[in-house]
Design a protein around this motif. Structure first.
Motif: not given
Length: 73
Positions: A68-73
């Motif tokens: 998901n390019y909108e979130k960072m884990f």
């Protein structure tokens, strides 16, 4: 300061149990995998570590996250 002392005790207990030759062999094994993120080698290296830890009695698991390019884990 108490946390520091506890961390030092735990670190020393772990260090006292380390077999340097076995540790080196494990590092060599993991280094043999091509570990680019999201590659099959990355997953294979994670599986290798997970399996080895579980065989040694250290509970471990592999976590997966969706791309998901909108979130960072």
């Amino acid at each position: 300061m108490e946390d520091y002392i506890m961390i030092r005790k735990i670190t020393r207990a772990i260090a006292d149990k380390i077999n340097c030759d076995r540790l080196y062999a494990s590092v060599v094994d993991v280094a043999s995998y091509h570990r680019i993120q999201a590659s099959t080698g990355f997953r294979a290296a994670a599986n290798y570590c997970n399996d080895k830890l579980n065989r040694l009695g250290v509970p471990s698991e592999i976590l997966s996250y969706p791309a998901n390019y909108e979130k960072m884990f």
